[in-house]
Every structure is written in structure tokens, then in C-alpha cells.
Design a protein around this motif. Structure first.
Motif, PDB file in Angstrom:
ATOM      1  N   PHE A   1      27.570  50.979 -33.982  1.00 48.77           N
ATOM      2  CA  PHE A   1      27.263  50.085 -35.097  1.00 48.77           C
ATOM      3  C   PHE A   1      28.345  49.025 -35.274  1.00 48.77           C
ATOM      4  N   SER A   2      29.605  49.367 -35.040  1.00 48.59           N
ATOM      5  CA  SER A   2      30.675  48.374 -35.120  1.00 48.59           C
ATOM      6  C   SER A   2      30.460  47.269 -34.088  1.00 48.59           C
ATOM      7  N   ARG A   3      30.079  47.675 -32.888  1.00 51.21           N
ATOM      8  CA  ARG A   3      29.882  46.698 -31.807  1.00 51.21           C
ATOM      9  C   ARG A   3      28.717  45.755 -32.106  1.00 51.21           C
ATOM     10  N   VAL A   4      27.552  46.305 -32.448  1.00 48.75           N
ATOM     11  CA  VAL A   4      26.381  45.442 -32.636  1.00 48.75           C
ATOM     12  C   VAL A   4      26.537  44.554 -33.866  1.00 48.75           C
ATOM     13  N   LYS A   5      27.229  45.056 -34.885  1.00 42.41           N
ATOM     14  CA  LYS A   5      27.514  44.209 -36.054  1.00 42.41           C
ATOM     15  C   LYS A   5      28.323  42.987 -35.641  1.00 42.41           C
ATOM     16  N   LYS A   6      29.400  43.233 -34.900  1.00 45.11           N
ATOM     17  CA  LYS A   6      30.264  42.123 -34.465  1.00 45.11           C
ATOM     18  C   LYS A   6      29.497  41.161 -33.570  1.00 45.11           C
ATOM     19  N   GLU A   7      28.678  41.690 -32.668  1.00 46.57           N
ATOM     20  CA  GLU A   7      27.912  40.829 -31.763  1.00 46.57           C
ATOM     21  C   GLU A   7      26.923  39.962 -32.535  1.00 46.57           C
ATOM     22  N   LEU A   8      26.247  40.547 -33.523  1.00 46.54           N
ATOM     23  CA  LEU A   8      25.294  39.756 -34.306  1.00 46.54           C
ATOM     24  C   LEU A   8      26.014  38.711 -35.153  1.00 46.54           C
ATOM     25  N   GLU A   9      27.129  39.085 -35.737  1.00 48.74           N
ATOM     26  CA  GLU A   9      27.914  38.124 -36.510  1.00 48.74           C
ATOM     27  C   GLU A   9      28.327  36.943 -35.633  1.00 48.74           C
ATOM     28  N   ASP A  10      28.782  37.227 -34.422  1.00 49.27           N
ATOM     29  CA  ASP A  10      29.218  36.160 -33.514  1.00 49.27           C
ATOM     30  C   ASP A  10      28.058  35.233 -33.153  1.00 49.27           C
ATOM     31  N   ILE A  11      26.879  35.827 -32.923  1.00 50.11           N
ATOM     32  CA  ILE A  11      25.695  35.023 -32.603  1.00 50.11           C
ATOM     33  C   ILE A  11      25.347  34.108 -33.773  1.00 50.11           C
ATOM     34  N   MET A  12      25.370  34.670 -34.977  1.00 56.16           N
ATOM     35  CA  MET A  12      25.019  33.875 -36.162  1.00 56.16           C
ATOM     36  C   MET A  12      26.005  32.740 -36.385  1.00 56.16           C
ATOM     37  N   VAL A  13      27.280  33.023 -36.223  1.00 54.86           N
ATOM     38  CA  VAL A  13      28.290  31.975 -36.388  1.00 54.86           C
ATOM     39  C   VAL A  13      28.091  30.876 -35.349  1.00 54.86           C
ATOM     40  N   ALA A  14      27.836  31.278 -34.108  1.00 54.46           N
ATOM     41  CA  ALA A  14      27.641  30.301 -33.034  1.00 54.46           C
ATOM     42  C   ALA A  14      26.425  29.418 -33.283  1.00 54.46           C
ATOM     43  N   LYS A  15      25.395  29.993 -33.912  1.00 55.75           N
ATOM     44  CA  LYS A  15      24.169  29.246 -34.189  1.00 55.75           C
ATOM     45  C   LYS A  15      24.178  28.564 -35.559  1.00 55.75           C
ATOM     46  N   GLY A  16      25.235  28.798 -36.325  1.00 60.51           N
ATOM     47  CA  GLY A  16      25.341  28.144 -37.624  1.00 60.51           C
ATOM     48  C   GLY A  16      24.564  28.819 -38.737  1.00 60.51           C
ATOM     49  N   TYR A  17      24.222  30.086 -38.567  1.00 57.33           N
ATOM     50  CA  TYR A  17      23.492  30.820 -39.591  1.00 57.33           C
ATOM     51  C   TYR A  17      24.468  31.625 -40.443  1.00 57.33           C
ATOM     52  N   LYS A  18      24.338  31.509 -41.757  1.00 58.84           N
ATOM     53  CA  LYS A  18      25.240  32.213 -42.660  1.00 58.84           C
ATOM     54  C   LYS A  18      24.672  33.527 -43.176  1.00 58.84           C
ATOM     55  N   SER A  19      23.345  33.633 -43.182  1.00 57.38           N
ATOM     56  CA  SER A  19      22.701  34.849 -43.666  1.00 57.38           C
ATOM     57  C   SER A  19      21.457  35.129 -42.836  1.00 57.38           C
ATOM     58  N   LEU A  20      20.932  36.350 -42.959  1.00 57.01           N
ATOM     59  CA  LEU A  20      19.726  36.720 -42.223  1.00 57.01           C
ATOM     60  C   LEU A  20      18.532  35.875 -42.654  1.00 57.01           C
ATOM     61  N   GLU A  21      18.516  35.482 -43.941  1.00 61.54           N
ATOM     62  CA  GLU A  21      17.402  34.685 -44.452  1.00 61.54           C
ATOM     63  C   GLU A  21      17.313  33.322 -43.767  1.00 61.54           C
ATOM     64  N   ASP A  22      18.418  32.874 -43.202  1.00 58.74           N
ATOM     65  CA  ASP A  22      18.416  31.552 -42.562  1.00 58.74           C
ATOM     66  C   ASP A  22      17.496  31.504 -41.348  1.00 58.74           C
ATOM     67  N   PHE A  23      17.256  32.654 -40.722  1.00 62.02           N
ATOM     68  CA  PHE A  23      16.439  32.622 -39.499  1.00 62.02           C
ATOM     69  C   PHE A  23      15.363  33.711 -39.449  1.00 62.02           C
ATOM     70  N   ARG A  24      15.271  34.528 -40.483  1.00 63.91           N
ATOM     71  CA  ARG A  24      14.275  35.609 -40.458  1.00 63.91           C
ATOM     72  C   ARG A  24      12.853  35.049 -40.350  1.00 63.91           C
ATOM     73  N   GLY A  25      12.128  35.546 -39.352  1.00 67.63           N
ATOM     74  CA  GLY A  25      10.732  35.176 -39.182  1.00 67.63           C
ATOM     75  C   GLY A  25      10.494  33.768 -38.672  1.00 67.63           C
ATOM     76  N   LYS A  26      11.550  33.083 -38.237  1.00 70.12           N
ATOM     77  CA  LYS A  26      11.416  31.662 -37.873  1.00 70.12           C
ATOM     78  C   LYS A  26      11.305  31.441 -36.374  1.00 70.12           C
ATOM     79  N   VAL A  27      10.772  32.457 -35.674  1.00 68.47           N
ATOM     80  CA  VAL A  27      10.528  32.285 -34.250  1.00 68.47           C
ATOM     81  C   VAL A  27       9.564  31.119 -34.033  1.00 68.47           C
ATOM     82  N   LYS A  28       9.881  30.271 -33.074  1.00 70.68           N
ATOM     83  CA  LYS A  28       9.052  29.101 -32.779  1.00 70.68           C
ATOM     84  C   LYS A  28       7.987  29.480 -31.745  1.00 70.68           C
ATOM     85  N   THR A  29       6.835  28.867 -31.861  1.00 69.38           N
ATOM     86  CA  THR A  29       5.788  29.066 -30.853  1.00 69.38           C
ATOM     87  C   THR A  29       5.495  27.745 -30.169  1.00 69.38           C
ATOM     88  N   LEU A  30       4.959  27.838 -28.953  1.00 68.38           N
ATOM     89  CA  LEU A  30       4.722  26.625 -28.161  1.00 68.38           C
ATOM     90  C   LEU A  30       3.384  26.007 -28.494  1.00 68.38           C
TER      91      LEU A  30
END
Length: 313
Positions: A284-313
Motif C-alpha cells: 500500500f505504501s508503494r502504490v500510494k506513492k506511485e499514484l501520487e507521483d502520477i497525479m502530480v505529473a499530470k497536474g491532478y490535485k484530487s481524485l475528483e479531478d479525473f474520476r470517470g473522465k476517460v476519453k472515447t474516440l
């Protein structure tokens, strides 16, 4: 810092991660490990009315080459009174809310277990498992739409408080539509857990030409990375169809990347099974850190910023 907190059934989770029911949660010492870990919550082993030893071994085998597993555990558990006793002494001042999984072998058993928890008037959240694929002679209730609705008609009014159900994977759009129409009838059905293992796979050892597990002639539930895309589809299908319910995503999470995809598909929380079994609660420590790093890299501050926002073609 990225904010990984979330809410399920009206309760605050300090982060979105917890165990998938069945992994690291049958006995109190395992639940203690979860409490001491960096998980955001914990859920107990699916309880039957009476204690079960489960299926004969070998009944769980990792498939490390594909970061997956096959199992036919057969609901080994200590019986619902064990988990009721645990819930009664649980320290609810702990920031991690307690979820309790119930998987009666009949609606009557589920009713008796639910009544026991309701009578205790505890702040834990009940989750009814409609999706165990590994009990010989017991089909998954989640694949019988009429029976599932009938069970909810019995259980939801007794529970009264917000509760959840754990679902099998669905593979047909019509099944998503039918199931969602049923779930939307029950206001206190607060969340859906998607998915349980993909039932009745067969893993064979190439060298010995033998099935890897013993129960059911080698047939068992598939978990781990191989089920990720099926899990994401189920999460997104019910996120779209059940706008007033939260979705807990389960299946294929080995790192923060897969957790990110679950949230992108619509998950409000993420459970981990196979990888937790293989790596232990330190994951859990590892996956938390990995998700935090992904969010920071993508500019997301909270889960609500991207929840359910998968794009379709």
C-alpha cells in the motif's frame, strides 16, 4: 501533494486503497496488519453463516509470468459471528472505516447475518457478496438477475443504512443495462464493487500437463493483471449507468498506474487482491506513492479531478 482521500457509503477514507475481500482478512492478525499498513480502509473475508474450511489444496496458485493468479478457495472463513465479534470491538475512532463482507449460501443465511449486524447497530458498512465463483454447486447470484433483485428486495429494507454489493464481471451490454436498472431501484445501495475474479478459468502446467489447482477439476477464478481490462469495463459501465452510486474498482492493480486507470474509469476506491497476496500489506505504501507521483505529473490535485473522465474516440 496529491489528495488521495475519498468517500464511500458516507464514510471518509484517508486514501482510496484497501484489500479485496478474501486477501489478508480471514483472521484478526491479518486485519491487524491492514490496520498497521498504509491502506485507507479494510474489509473482512466474506463470511458465511457457519465456519467453512473451503476447498482442498492446492487452491491458489500465482501466475507470476503474467502477474496474475488462479484460485478456487471455496469461501474459507471463520463464520459470521467471528466477524461480528470483531466489528463489535473495532476502534471506530480509527481513521480507517471498517467494511464487512457477507456471502451467505442462501438468501435466508444472508438475512440472518444481516439481522445480526443490524441488531448490533455498528458503524461498519456491510457488503453483500453476490459473486463467489468457487463454491461447488452454488452458482453466482449476480448472474441471475431475477434472483439478485429478489435478494435485494429482502436485504435492503433490513439493512436500512447505506451498503454495497460485490459483483461478478459482466460481459454483455444488455447485462450492464439490466443489472444497473435493478441497482438503481435501491436508494440505500450506496456502492458497487466491480469485479470479483473472472470465474472458471483453467491454468495448466505445460511440463506436467496437469491443472494447477485441485478443486473443480482445475477450474478457478482468475485475478491479477490479466483481468484489468474486464474490470475497467465493468467499473466504467456501472459508473455511467448508476450515477447515484459509488464504484469500488477491483482487478489487475499491480501499481499506481492501474489504480489511476480504475479512477479514470469511474472508481471512487480501489481494492487490491492478487498483488496484495503476493507482496503483503507493505504494497500500500508503494502504490500510494506511485499514484501520487502520477497525479502530480499530470497536474491532478484530487481524485475528483479525473474520476470517470476517460476519453472515447
Amino acid at each position: 501533494m496529491a489528495n488521495l482521500s475519498t468517500n464511500i457509503a458516507g464514510l471518509h477514507l484517508p486514501n482510496l486503497f484497501f484489500n479485496a475481500s478474501g486477501v489478508c482478512c480471514q483472521h484478526e492478525h491479518e486485519l491487524k496488519q491492514l490496520l498497521e499498513s498504509d491502506s485507507g480502509s479494510l474489509i473482512t473475508k466474506s463470511a458465511t453463516y457457519e465456519m467453512r474450511e473451503g476447498n482442498p489444496s492446492p487452491r491458489y496458485v500465482p501466475l507470476p509470468a503474467i502477474q496474475s493468479s488462479i484460485n478456487s478457495m471455496g469461501l474459507p472463513n471463520e463464520g459470521y459471528e467471528y466477524y461480528l465479534a470483531y466489528a463489535k470491538k473495532y476502534d471506530y475512532s480509527n481513521p480507517k472505516p471498517l467494511f464487512v463482507s457477507l456471502s451467505g449460501l442462501s438468501v435466508a443465511d444472508n438475512k440472518k447475518m444481516v439481522e445480526g449486524f443490524v441488531a448490533a447497530n455498528l458503524p461498519c458498512v456491510l457488503e453483500i457478496n453476490f459473486s463467489c465463483p468457487n463454491v461447488p454447486g452454488k452458482p453466482q447470484l449476480g448472474y441471475d438477475m431475477e434472483a439478485m433483485e429478489s435478494a435485494l428486495n429482502v436485504l435492503a429494507p433490513i439493512i436500512k443504512k447505506p451498503f454495497g454489493i460485490k459483483l461478478p464481471p459482466y460481459f454483455d451490454i444488455a447485462h450492464f443495462d439490466t443489472a444497473a436498472a435493478i441497482f438503481n431501484k435501491f436508494d440505500n445501495l450506496a456502492y458497487l464493487t466491480c469485479i470479483n475474479s473472472v470465474g472458471n478459468g483453467l491454468a495448466i502446467d505445460f511440463e506436467t500437463e496437469t491443472a494447477l489447482i485441485k478443486p473443480k477439476d482445475g477450474f478457478g477464478g482468475l485475478g491479477g493483471l490479466m483481468v484489468l481490462n474486464t474490470a475497467l469495463a465493468n467499473v466504467n459501465a456501472f459508473y455511467r449507468r448508476c450515477p447515484n452510486k459509488k464504484i469500488i474498482g477491483v482487478g489487475g492493480v499491480t501499481s499506481g498506474k492501474e489504480a489511476f486507470l480504475h479512477v479514470l474509469a469511474g472508481a471512487s476506491a480501489v481494492q487490491i487482491g492478487t498483488q496484495l497476496k503476493e507482496e503483503g500489506p507493505k504494497l500500500f505504501s508503494r502504490v500510494k506513492k506511485e499514484l501520487e507521483d502520477i497525479m502530480v505529473a499530470k497536474g491532478y490535485k484530487s481524485l475528483e479531478d479525473f474520476r470517470g473522465k476517460v476519453k472515447t474516440l
